[in-house]
Write an enzyme that holds these catalytic residues in place. Structure first.
Site, PDB file in Angstrom:
ATOM      1  CG  HIS B  74      -1.739  -1.149   1.440  1.00  0.00           C
ATOM      2  ND1 HIS B  74      -2.623  -1.561   0.480  1.00  0.00           N
ATOM      3  CD2 HIS B  74      -1.859  -2.028   2.466  1.00  0.00           C
ATOM      4  CE1 HIS B  74      -3.259  -2.638   0.918  1.00  0.00           C
ATOM      5  NE2 HIS B  74      -2.812  -2.946   2.112  1.00  0.00           N
ATOM      6  CD  GLU B 126      -3.469   2.072  -3.721  1.00  0.00           C
ATOM      7  OE1 GLU B 126      -3.775   0.864  -3.618  1.00  0.00           O
ATOM      8  OE2 GLU B 126      -3.583   2.716  -4.783  1.00  0.00           O
ATOM      9  CB  THR B 166      -3.670   0.284  -7.546  1.00  0.00           C
ATOM     10  OG1 THR B 166      -3.664  -0.243  -6.220  1.00  0.00           O
ATOM     11  CG2 THR B 166      -2.534   1.267  -7.709  1.00  0.00           C
ATOM     12  CB  SER B 222     -11.200 -15.701  -1.648  1.00  0.00           C
ATOM     13  OG  SER B 222     -10.828 -15.042  -2.834  1.00  0.00           O
ATOM     14  CB  SER B 266      -5.427 -13.863  -0.986  1.00  0.00           C
ATOM     15  OG  SER B 266      -6.652 -14.548  -1.114  1.00  0.00           O
TER      16      SER B 266
END
EC number: 1.17.7.4
Lengths: 286, 286
Positions: B74, B126, B166, B222, B266
């Site tokens: 970040h 971030e 981003t 996820s 991930s």
């Protein structure tokens, strides 16, 4: 006498005003002049200009050395201007200053290395002029008219610059800019859309609230005038849409103290003045 | 043996890969290290790092001279970096190169005189880092999270620059850029949205068409992994979503010649490798 408030934004936009005034001036000064296409779609104005011997050019080839030619609001490509200079004609450049700004911005984008997307109508005189300036400055670019067109023509470029035709619809402009932004790395946008129409509508909204009666002047078939009348009527039901002073009726003004006046984009000042004069007559005893 | 095709974009994005590798490297080299917040929301990775004595920092105040601290993907504001330097800690900067690009672009926009709109989540690490670079370069700007936020905070500025977090959603980015473009005169946009997610999805679409069976690896909870499995299944019904190698069943692979593998954002490489190894075992006789 009643109080009469005329909207500042009534009638011709800035660019058309300059072009019509220049055409009248040219007719009076030179006794004869040409315009490179119709200056405005308004019968009274065209008739008035014809009386001054200011006529629409049918083809550049009919021009002779010493003739006067007026470049109307839309502007022209630089090569057309050069061609006119070479012919030795007297050029009166009435390109709208806002359109000139687009030419300038296109050149700036090219200098800064951007591929240019012009959001506008392919083949429209203003867009032809803008494309001419793009070409002249050695740049590359395209014109897009709608989303389908944009998606189909989408360039494989990472650095894109955008300008818009000054009369471009804002909705498509917004959608196009968003789409382009999400498909390139760097984007520079000059919002060159002229706000004459929205400014005129906003002023009518304010004015309609303040007065007892609204008069909207302009062609019954003029889209922007009808829209103006609708907006006014929605706020102030005492709204009348007229084309000229003769249509006004005295009874409308009975007991009215504050009167608002606005006009569509192709209504010349003198028609607005005639209407105001007539309202003054009708209300002079009240 | 069956042919196994592993998607190039499977698993960690570029930035997370760098951060996890750096954290492992730091743990091995220095025997102890801190990360300024969780590096990734993956149990196995966090447990693995803890074994290497790499732990999440609870507060900067617990750092002592000589400690090693890893700045995660970040990024951080410049003043945080200076504070760490002043403390005399060993800094490992694993800021994602794409996030560094955002910092650079913000500075460029400020130098060129733009007011900056950051399209992102207020308070996200971030975004805090990006705002730090905006402040450091003497610029002014705001963060906007959604259209309502944008309209409410809309600055009275004619020259606006845009960057995005981003991981920003493209839909809001498009809408916001379009809206801003139609309300300012000049706009410069750096599309700093990272395309890791869309690239991963596009590759799964291609791969699912080419193979007899697809294995998608990643947490059952996820979101991005589940989406990947849905996309794959829509193209190739023979799609299985697993968290780890032990869940694979030999019968799935009977008679299958080409097997595709991808993984969510991930999922660490070693889990992908274990799955590939297991597939090789199951298909070695076919």
């Amino acid at each position: 006498m009643a109080e009469i408030k005329v909207a500042q934004s009534a009638g011709f936009c800035f660019g058309v005003k300059i072009a019509v005034d220049s055409a009248i001036g040219a007719g009076k000064k030179y006794g004869k002049a040409y315009t490179n296409g119709p200056i405005i779609h308004n019968k009274q104005v065209v008739q008035f200009l014809e009386k001054l011997n200011v006529k629409e050019l049918q083809s550049y080839s009919q021009l002779q050395e010493g003739d006067t030619v007026l470049i109307r609001s839309h502007g022209v490509p630089p090569k057309t201007e050069r061609m006119l200079q070479e012919k030795g004609v007297n050029i009166i450049d009435a390109t709208c200053p806002f359109v000139k700004k687009v030419h300038e911005k296109v050149r700036q984008l090219v200098e800064e290395g951007y591929y240019v997307i012009i959001i506008g109508e392919e083949g429209h005189p203003e867009v032809i002029g803008i494309l001419g300036h793009l070409e002249e400055s050695g740049g590359k670019g395209i014109v897009v008219e709608n989303m389908e067109d944009l998606i189909k023509k989408f360039p494989k470029r990472n650095k894109v610059g955008i300008v818009a035709q000054t009369t471009q619809n804002e909705e498509f402009f917004e959608e196009a800019v968003g789409y382009i932004a999400s498909n390139v790395e760097e984007l520079k946008v000059f919002n060159t859309i002229c706000d004459a129409t929205s400014v005129r509508q906003e002023e009518v909204k304010r004015l309609a609230k303040e007065v007892d009666l609204m008069i909207i002047i302009g062609g019954k078939h003029s889209g922007n005038t009808r829209r103006l009348a609708q907006i006014s009527k929605a706020i102030n039901p005492e709204t009348y849409h007229v084309e000229k002073a003769e249509e006004l009726e005295k009874k409308w003004f009975e007991g009215k103290e504050r009167i608002g006046v606005s006009a569509g984009a192709s209504t010349p000042d003198w028609i607005i003045k005639e209407v105001v004069q007539k309202i003054k007559e009708f209300t002079k005893d009240s």
